[in-house]
Design an enzyme around this catalytic site. Structure first.
Site, PDB file in Angstrom:
ATOM      1  N   LYS A   2     -26.983 -28.961 -34.473  1.00 39.76           N
ATOM      2  CA  LYS A   2     -27.697 -27.859 -35.108  1.00 39.76           C
ATOM      3  C   LYS A   2     -26.723 -26.771 -35.553  1.00 39.76           C
ATOM      4  O   LYS A   2     -26.789 -26.264 -36.657  1.00 39.76           O
ATOM      5  CB  LYS A   2     -28.605 -27.269 -34.026  1.00 39.76           C
ATOM      6  CG  LYS A   2     -29.966 -26.886 -34.474  1.00 39.76           C
ATOM      7  CD  LYS A   2     -30.641 -26.180 -33.322  1.00 39.76           C
ATOM      8  CE  LYS A   2     -31.882 -26.878 -32.877  1.00 39.76           C
ATOM      9  NZ  LYS A   2     -32.675 -26.071 -31.943  1.00 39.76           N
ATOM     10  N   ASP A  39     -36.200 -23.602 -33.420  1.00 46.94           N
ATOM     11  CA  ASP A  39     -36.804 -24.673 -32.655  1.00 46.94           C
ATOM     12  C   ASP A  39     -37.288 -25.717 -33.632  1.00 46.94           C
ATOM     13  O   ASP A  39     -37.816 -25.385 -34.701  1.00 46.94           O
ATOM     14  CB  ASP A  39     -37.954 -24.172 -31.785  1.00 46.94           C
ATOM     15  CG  ASP A  39     -38.205 -25.137 -30.630  1.00 46.94           C
ATOM     16  OD1 ASP A  39     -37.238 -25.456 -29.912  1.00 46.94           O
ATOM     17  OD2 ASP A  39     -39.345 -25.596 -30.452  1.00 46.94           O
ATOM     18  N   SER A  40     -37.045 -26.955 -33.284  1.00 49.56           N
ATOM     19  CA  SER A  40     -37.379 -28.020 -34.219  1.00 49.56           C
ATOM     20  C   SER A  40     -37.811 -29.241 -33.447  1.00 49.56           C
ATOM     21  O   SER A  40     -37.653 -29.314 -32.229  1.00 49.56           O
ATOM     22  CB  SER A  40     -36.166 -28.343 -35.087  1.00 49.56           C
ATOM     23  OG  SER A  40     -35.014 -28.469 -34.279  1.00 49.56           O
TER      24      SER A  40
HETATM   25  P1  ITT Z   1     -31.365 -25.507 -28.571  1.00 53.45           P
HETATM   26  O1  ITT Z   1     -32.756 -25.303 -28.008  1.00 53.45           O
HETATM   27  O2  ITT Z   1     -30.295 -25.097 -27.619  1.00 53.45           O
HETATM   28  O3  ITT Z   1     -31.220 -24.944 -29.941  1.00 53.45           O
HETATM   29  P2  ITT Z   1     -32.178 -28.273 -28.549  1.00 53.45           P
HETATM   30  O4  ITT Z   1     -31.513 -29.588 -28.840  1.00 53.45           O
HETATM   31  O5  ITT Z   1     -32.840 -28.129 -27.196  1.00 53.45           O
HETATM   32  O6  ITT Z   1     -31.136 -27.099 -28.770  1.00 53.45           O
HETATM   33  P3  ITT Z   1     -34.731 -27.980 -29.722  1.00 53.45           P
HETATM   34  O7  ITT Z   1     -35.296 -27.481 -28.442  1.00 53.45           O
HETATM   35  O8  ITT Z   1     -35.091 -27.289 -30.992  1.00 53.45           O
HETATM   36  O9  ITT Z   1     -33.158 -27.993 -29.692  1.00 53.45           O
HETATM   37  O10 ITT Z   1     -35.074 -29.511 -29.805  1.00 53.45           O
HETATM   38  C1  ITT Z   1     -34.936 -30.118 -30.990  1.00 53.45           C
HETATM   39  C2  ITT Z   1     -34.929 -31.614 -30.748  1.00 53.45           C
HETATM   40  O11 ITT Z   1     -35.633 -32.205 -31.858  1.00 53.45           O
HETATM   41  C3  ITT Z   1     -33.510 -32.137 -30.839  1.00 53.45           C
HETATM   42  O12 ITT Z   1     -32.908 -32.227 -29.572  1.00 53.45           O
HETATM   43  C4  ITT Z   1     -33.720 -33.491 -31.471  1.00 53.45           C
HETATM   44  O13 ITT Z   1     -34.123 -34.403 -30.500  1.00 53.45           O
HETATM   45  C5  ITT Z   1     -34.899 -33.236 -32.431  1.00 53.45           C
HETATM   46  N1  ITT Z   1     -34.397 -32.804 -33.743  1.00 53.45           N
HETATM   47  C6  ITT Z   1     -34.518 -31.575 -34.321  1.00 53.45           C
HETATM   48  N2  ITT Z   1     -33.898 -31.530 -35.498  1.00 53.45           N
HETATM   49  C7  ITT Z   1     -33.366 -32.734 -35.695  1.00 53.45           C
HETATM   50  C8  ITT Z   1     -32.577 -33.295 -36.711  1.00 53.45           C
HETATM   51  O14 ITT Z   1     -32.182 -32.592 -37.778  1.00 53.45           O
HETATM   52  N3  ITT Z   1     -32.197 -34.551 -36.579  1.00 53.45           N
HETATM   53  C9  ITT Z   1     -32.552 -35.280 -35.517  1.00 53.45           C
HETATM   54  N4  ITT Z   1     -33.277 -34.830 -34.494  1.00 53.45           N
HETATM   55  C10 ITT Z   1     -33.683 -33.562 -34.571  1.00 53.45           C
END
Ligand code: ITT
Length: 194
Positions: A12, A64-65
């Site tokens: 990210k 958040d994604s």
């Molecule tokens: P932060 O909260 O520290 O930013 P995180 O990995 O925990 O990092 P999220 O809570 O937003 O981030 O979870 C997003 C999850 O969704 C991420 O770990 C992936 O599994 C998936 N995801 C989101 N964007 C993605 C992308 O561009 N490509 C692939 N998977 C994605």
């Protein structure tokens, strides 16, 4: 100008840096472990950005994604990062492929969703959203990106995000769309908080 990005996710962070470097905006990581208690992408993004702003006093973004799969009523959604095991992309992907085993292509519709919240003071924030539609492929393809990229098929190019170089993903992804909105906002308002 600099903004803080409250994220521990390196993939990210790379995408944010890539996007904002053209604007000469430095992205400073804020890597505190923040519990994602929210039930929506917005709530979680808000939580991350607010804590970061409170601690750094620098304009702070949280993102958040996740992956929303139609036939699973929106799962894994906000649980994408911990669908099988927190932070274990390979196991999370495998769990999703296992659950969808036997489902035909037309039942594998999914979308990636991204919500970015930017706090510019302790009581002022801005929200930027992005989505991209696709399908969950039958097997992993490609090694680029992170998370669910190798199983997310982007039908317009006939490839998974895992098969696309970052420059291409950064033009079409959910995060790219949200980042594009953030970028426009930063260009317009740079002088107010640089
Ligand atoms: P932060 O909260 O520290 O930013 P995180 O990995 O925990 O990092 P999220 O809570 O937003 O981030 O979870 C997003 C999850 O969704 C991420 O770990 C992936 O599994 C998936 N995801 C989101 N964007 C993605 C992308 O561009 N490509 C692939 N998977 C994605």
């Amino acid at each position: 100008m600099k903004i803080v990005l409250a994220s521990k996710n390196k993939g990210k962070r790379r995408e944010f840096e890539n996007f904002l470097k053209a604007l000469n905006i430095k992205v400073i990581p804020f890597e505190k472990d923040i519990e994602e208690r929210g039930l929506t992408f917005f709530e979680n993004a808000c939580l991350k950005a607010k804590i970061s702003f409170e601690e750094t006093k620098i304009p702070s973004a949280g993102e958040d994604s996740g992956l929303v799969v139609d036939c699973l009523y929106g799962m894994p959604g906000v649980f994408s990062n911990r669908f099988h095991e927190k932070g274990n992309d390979r196991k999370n992907r495998k769990r999703l492929l296992d659950i969808l085993k036997g489902r035909p292509f037309n039942e594998r519709k999914a979308r990636f969703v991204s919500c970015i919240v930017l706090f510019t003071s302790s009581d002022k924030y801005f929200v930027f959203n992005g989505e991209v539609e696709g399908f969950i492929d039958f097997e992993e393809k490609g090694t680029q990106g992170f998370g669910y990229d190798p199983i997310f098929l982007y039908p317009q190019l006939g490839k998974t995000f895992g098969q696309l170089p970052l420059e291409i993903k950064n033009r079409i992804s959910h995060r790219a769309k949200a980042l594009m909105e953030l970028k426009k906002f930063l260009i317009k308002n740079e002088s107010s908080f640089s």
